[in-house]
Scaffold this motif. Sequence first.
Motif, PDB file in Angstrom:
ATOM      1  N   PRO A   1     -35.100  66.326 -21.519  1.00 31.72           N
ATOM      2  CA  PRO A   1     -34.901  67.632 -20.683  1.00 31.72           C
ATOM      3  C   PRO A   1     -35.196  67.518 -19.356  1.00 31.72           C
ATOM      4  O   PRO A   1     -35.885  66.508 -18.847  1.00 31.72           O
ATOM      5  CB  PRO A   1     -35.768  68.648 -21.312  1.00 31.72           C
ATOM      6  CG  PRO A   1     -36.872  67.568 -22.142  1.00 31.72           C
ATOM      7  CD  PRO A   1     -36.184  66.647 -22.382  1.00 31.72           C
ATOM      8  N   THR A   2     -34.581  68.292 -18.521  1.00 33.43           N
ATOM      9  CA  THR A   2     -34.770  68.239 -17.145  1.00 33.43           C
ATOM     10  C   THR A   2     -36.251  68.956 -16.623  1.00 33.43           C
ATOM     11  O   THR A   2     -37.088  68.520 -15.713  1.00 33.43           O
ATOM     12  CB  THR A   2     -33.973  69.078 -16.294  1.00 33.43           C
ATOM     13  OG1 THR A   2     -33.792  70.584 -16.676  1.00 33.43           O
ATOM     14  CG2 THR A   2     -32.305  68.666 -16.445  1.00 33.43           C
TER      15      THR A   2
ATOM     16  N   LEU B   1     -42.753  71.006 -14.169  1.00 32.89           N
ATOM     17  CA  LEU B   1     -41.984  70.278 -12.921  1.00 32.89           C
ATOM     18  C   LEU B   1     -40.422  69.746 -13.485  1.00 32.89           C
ATOM     19  O   LEU B   1     -40.350  69.907 -14.719  1.00 32.89           O
ATOM     20  CB  LEU B   1     -42.768  69.065 -12.653  1.00 32.89           C
ATOM     21  CG  LEU B   1     -42.890  68.050 -13.634  1.00 32.89           C
ATOM     22  CD1 LEU B   1     -41.762  66.837 -13.325  1.00 32.89           C
ATOM     23  CD2 LEU B   1     -44.271  67.475 -13.642  1.00 32.89           C
ATOM     24  N   PHE B   2     -39.782  69.968 -12.402  1.00 26.16           N
ATOM     25  CA  PHE B   2     -38.332  69.458 -12.605  1.00 26.16           C
ATOM     26  C   PHE B   2     -38.381  67.940 -12.177  1.00 26.16           C
ATOM     27  O   PHE B   2     -38.708  67.477 -11.283  1.00 26.16           O
ATOM     28  CB  PHE B   2     -37.400  70.010 -11.480  1.00 26.16           C
ATOM     29  CG  PHE B   2     -35.762  70.076 -11.751  1.00 26.16           C
ATOM     30  CD1 PHE B   2     -35.363  68.940 -11.865  1.00 26.16           C
ATOM     31  CD2 PHE B   2     -35.391  71.334 -11.847  1.00 26.16           C
ATOM     32  CE1 PHE B   2     -33.890  68.760 -12.255  1.00 26.16           C
ATOM     33  CE2 PHE B   2     -33.803  71.248 -12.324  1.00 26.16           C
ATOM     34  CZ  PHE B   2     -33.155  69.987 -12.332  1.00 26.16           C
ATOM     35  N   GLY B   3     -38.011  67.214 -13.300  1.00 28.26           N
ATOM     36  CA  GLY B   3     -38.386  65.763 -13.476  1.00 28.26           C
ATOM     37  C   GLY B   3     -37.526  65.004 -12.335  1.00 28.26           C
ATOM     38  O   GLY B   3     -36.441  65.087 -12.126  1.00 28.26           O
TER      39      GLY B   3
ATOM     40  N   ASN C   1     -35.024  49.869 -26.162  1.00 30.76           N
ATOM     41  CA  ASN C   1     -34.401  50.232 -25.055  1.00 30.76           C
ATOM     42  C   ASN C   1     -33.780  51.502 -25.074  1.00 30.76           C
ATOM     43  O   ASN C   1     -32.611  51.627 -25.824  1.00 30.76           O
ATOM     44  CB  ASN C   1     -33.471  49.193 -24.281  1.00 30.76           C
ATOM     45  CG  ASN C   1     -33.133  49.701 -22.714  1.00 30.76           C
ATOM     46  OD1 ASN C   1     -33.365  50.715 -22.432  1.00 30.76           O
ATOM     47  ND2 ASN C   1     -33.118  48.416 -22.104  1.00 30.76           N
ATOM     48  N   LEU C   2     -34.262  52.752 -24.467  1.00 31.41           N
ATOM     49  CA  LEU C   2     -33.728  53.969 -24.562  1.00 31.41           C
ATOM     50  C   LEU C   2     -33.175  54.599 -23.227  1.00 31.41           C
ATOM     51  O   LEU C   2     -33.934  54.076 -22.282  1.00 31.41           O
ATOM     52  CB  LEU C   2     -34.833  54.828 -25.122  1.00 31.41           C
ATOM     53  CG  LEU C   2     -35.464  54.494 -26.597  1.00 31.41           C
ATOM     54  CD1 LEU C   2     -36.564  55.653 -26.857  1.00 31.41           C
ATOM     55  CD2 LEU C   2     -34.369  54.731 -27.618  1.00 31.41           C
ATOM     56  N   TYR C   3     -32.168  55.106 -23.088  1.00 28.35           N
ATOM     57  CA  TYR C   3     -31.681  55.483 -21.944  1.00 28.35           C
ATOM     58  C   TYR C   3     -30.765  56.937 -22.133  1.00 28.35           C
ATOM     59  O   TYR C   3     -30.825  57.219 -23.046  1.00 28.35           O
ATOM     60  CB  TYR C   3     -30.640  54.361 -21.272  1.00 28.35           C
ATOM     61  CG  TYR C   3     -29.237  54.769 -21.844  1.00 28.35           C
ATOM     62  CD1 TYR C   3     -27.975  55.573 -21.050  1.00 28.35           C
ATOM     63  CD2 TYR C   3     -28.774  53.948 -22.835  1.00 28.35           C
ATOM     64  CE1 TYR C   3     -26.959  55.622 -21.584  1.00 28.35           C
ATOM     65  CE2 TYR C   3     -27.474  53.917 -23.506  1.00 28.35           C
ATOM     66  CZ  TYR C   3     -26.705  54.797 -22.900  1.00 28.35           C
ATOM     67  OH  TYR C   3     -25.363  54.911 -23.122  1.00 28.35           O
ATOM     68  N   HIS C   4     -30.745  57.426 -21.020  1.00 24.81           N
ATOM     69  CA  HIS C   4     -30.249  58.809 -20.837  1.00 24.81           C
ATOM     70  C   HIS C   4     -29.311  59.015 -19.495  1.00 24.81           C
ATOM     71  O   HIS C   4     -29.726  58.223 -18.448  1.00 24.81           O
ATOM     72  CB  HIS C   4     -31.192  60.065 -21.210  1.00 24.81           C
ATOM     73  CG  HIS C   4     -32.041  60.595 -20.103  1.00 24.81           C
ATOM     74  ND1 HIS C   4     -32.570  61.757 -20.050  1.00 24.81           N
ATOM     75  CD2 HIS C   4     -32.446  59.837 -19.079  1.00 24.81           C
ATOM     76  CE1 HIS C   4     -33.380  61.875 -18.981  1.00 24.81           C
ATOM     77  NE2 HIS C   4     -33.279  60.799 -18.358  1.00 24.81           N
ATOM     78  N   VAL C   5     -28.581  59.893 -19.400  1.00 19.52           N
ATOM     79  CA  VAL C   5     -27.817  60.337 -18.033  1.00 19.52           C
ATOM     80  C   VAL C   5     -28.032  61.598 -18.014  1.00 19.52           C
ATOM     81  O   VAL C   5     -27.594  62.576 -18.784  1.00 19.52           O
ATOM     82  CB  VAL C   5     -26.371  59.781 -18.192  1.00 19.52           C
ATOM     83  CG1 VAL C   5     -25.488  60.289 -17.138  1.00 19.52           C
ATOM     84  CG2 VAL C   5     -26.146  58.516 -18.651  1.00 19.52           C
ATOM     85  N   GLN C   6     -28.926  61.973 -16.891  1.00 20.71           N
ATOM     86  CA  GLN C   6     -29.415  63.269 -16.773  1.00 20.71           C
ATOM     87  C   GLN C   6     -29.518  63.862 -15.298  1.00 20.71           C
ATOM     88  O   GLN C   6     -29.831  62.855 -14.321  1.00 20.71           O
ATOM     89  CB  GLN C   6     -30.906  63.338 -17.333  1.00 20.71           C
ATOM     90  CG  GLN C   6     -31.491  64.862 -17.405  1.00 20.71           C
ATOM     91  CD  GLN C   6     -30.711  65.999 -18.016  1.00 20.71           C
ATOM     92  OE1 GLN C   6     -29.561  66.361 -17.480  1.00 20.71           O
ATOM     93  NE2 GLN C   6     -31.232  66.218 -19.279  1.00 20.71           N
ATOM     94  N   TRP C   7     -29.492  64.889 -14.965  1.00 16.03           N
ATOM     95  CA  TRP C   7     -29.634  65.363 -13.851  1.00 16.03           C
ATOM     96  C   TRP C   7     -31.282  65.460 -13.376  1.00 16.03           C
ATOM     97  O   TRP C   7     -31.969  65.636 -14.130  1.00 16.03           O
ATOM     98  CB  TRP C   7     -29.150  66.905 -13.630  1.00 16.03           C
ATOM     99  CG  TRP C   7     -27.672  66.954 -13.505  1.00 16.03           C
ATOM    100  CD1 TRP C   7     -26.953  67.105 -14.658  1.00 16.03           C
ATOM    101  CD2 TRP C   7     -26.833  66.740 -12.493  1.00 16.03           C
ATOM    102  NE1 TRP C   7     -25.606  67.047 -14.320  1.00 16.03           N
ATOM    103  CE2 TRP C   7     -25.434  66.832 -13.123  1.00 16.03           C
ATOM    104  CE3 TRP C   7     -26.998  66.226 -11.204  1.00 16.03           C
ATOM    105  CZ2 TRP C   7     -24.329  66.535 -12.166  1.00 16.03           C
ATOM    106  CZ3 TRP C   7     -25.921  66.203 -10.575  1.00 16.03           C
ATOM    107  CH2 TRP C   7     -24.294  66.109 -10.896  1.00 16.03           C
TER     108      TRP C   7
END
Length: 435
Positions: A72-73, A105-107, A131-137
Amino acid sequence: MRLTKAFLPTLKETPAEAQIVSHRLMLRAGLIRQTSAGIYAWLPAGLRVLNNVARIVREEQNRAGAQEILMPTIQSAELWQRSGRYEDYGKEMLRIEDRHGRPMLFGPTNEEMVSDIFRGYVTSYRELPRNLYHVQWKFRDEVRPRFGVMRGREFLMKDAYSFDLTKEGAQHSYRQMFVAYLRTFARMGLKAIPMQADTGPIGGNLSHEFIILAETGESQVFLDRELLDFDPLAQEPDYEGDLSPTVGFWTSRYAATDEKHDETAWGQVPAERQVSARGIEVGHIFYFGTKYSEPMGLRVAGPDGSEVVPEMGSYGIGVSRLVAALIEANHDEAGIKWPDAVAPWRVSILNLKPGDAATDALCDRLHAAMPDQALLDDRPERAGVKFADADLLGCPWQAIIGPRGAASGKVELKRRATGEREEVSLDEALARIQG
């Protein structure tokens, strides 16, 4: 897509607030619209490019063995207090409270959150490495946001986090991401040079930033010309094997930003191989050991039954920033010159005489053959307007069709990157565009 139906609000004049090439062209080509200081809405053409960039990033992360999640953001301040970064991060962090008065907080980054996720599920060395990744705002409250999406407050980021049992394993994970980054940027038509970097607020003792060369770059860089001659896509990497030779090639040759520049070491590079240029950072990788896993309480059972604190690394790519960087590296006075892999459409079809039966028919046939990858300019505008807008938007190919060519079934095909033109049949035009 027919331009008469497309939401593609191009501008003839350069907006006064745009200071660099990419910002000017993104606004003029209708890719983005500013909604607040350092915050932008992505319009259809811009979003298509952004999604293409993200797709390539994901494909290379997956190829290297990383697994995608989505965090989450909004994050709990408690996680950051546990790591000790809540007060240290500074005013760039947007701190908020929910209705119950709990600090949130907004990460701006996700080391704490991914560590907490990992801690909840992984208990044994047998489950490593991961290895964990994400594409996030993400959001960082820059004091002076500028240069459009190059340095905005809200931005799309790919961040990956590796977990290993040993330091040696963590360094192998680091090398995997090092090679994956080289391939990622090369697939976008960019030459990215890894350079040793400061770790900044992320921390750690091993770090490289990936810099692409562009005349309008934000920093001065110095490098050995041999690095420009190496093609990261020349061979398929064995991510489970020894990647040290590949990484060693890049790290054993001189490459540094002005902040890290060493005149003594630079002087040892033969003069004919010395390259001084401008560059733009598009990625950053870090190995930081137990900086986060220790305070976040990460423990796994080792082979002998003892508790082991996992070794970690993090790896970021500025996905939205890359769109601007691609333009900085690929443009001329007329507009953008998108590399094939990231372009919003592969071809702009210019109907020079809407209403002419033969011209309309040939345009429609070409558009129907690749409806999702062709932008058909069917507007009742002058040819000069269509040429200018096509060059501004920068699709890799332009298919120019008028009554004379249509009468003989011919298409004038223009390559945007070089300006070369050739008259070909419809079938040959399709083969070139799709090739």
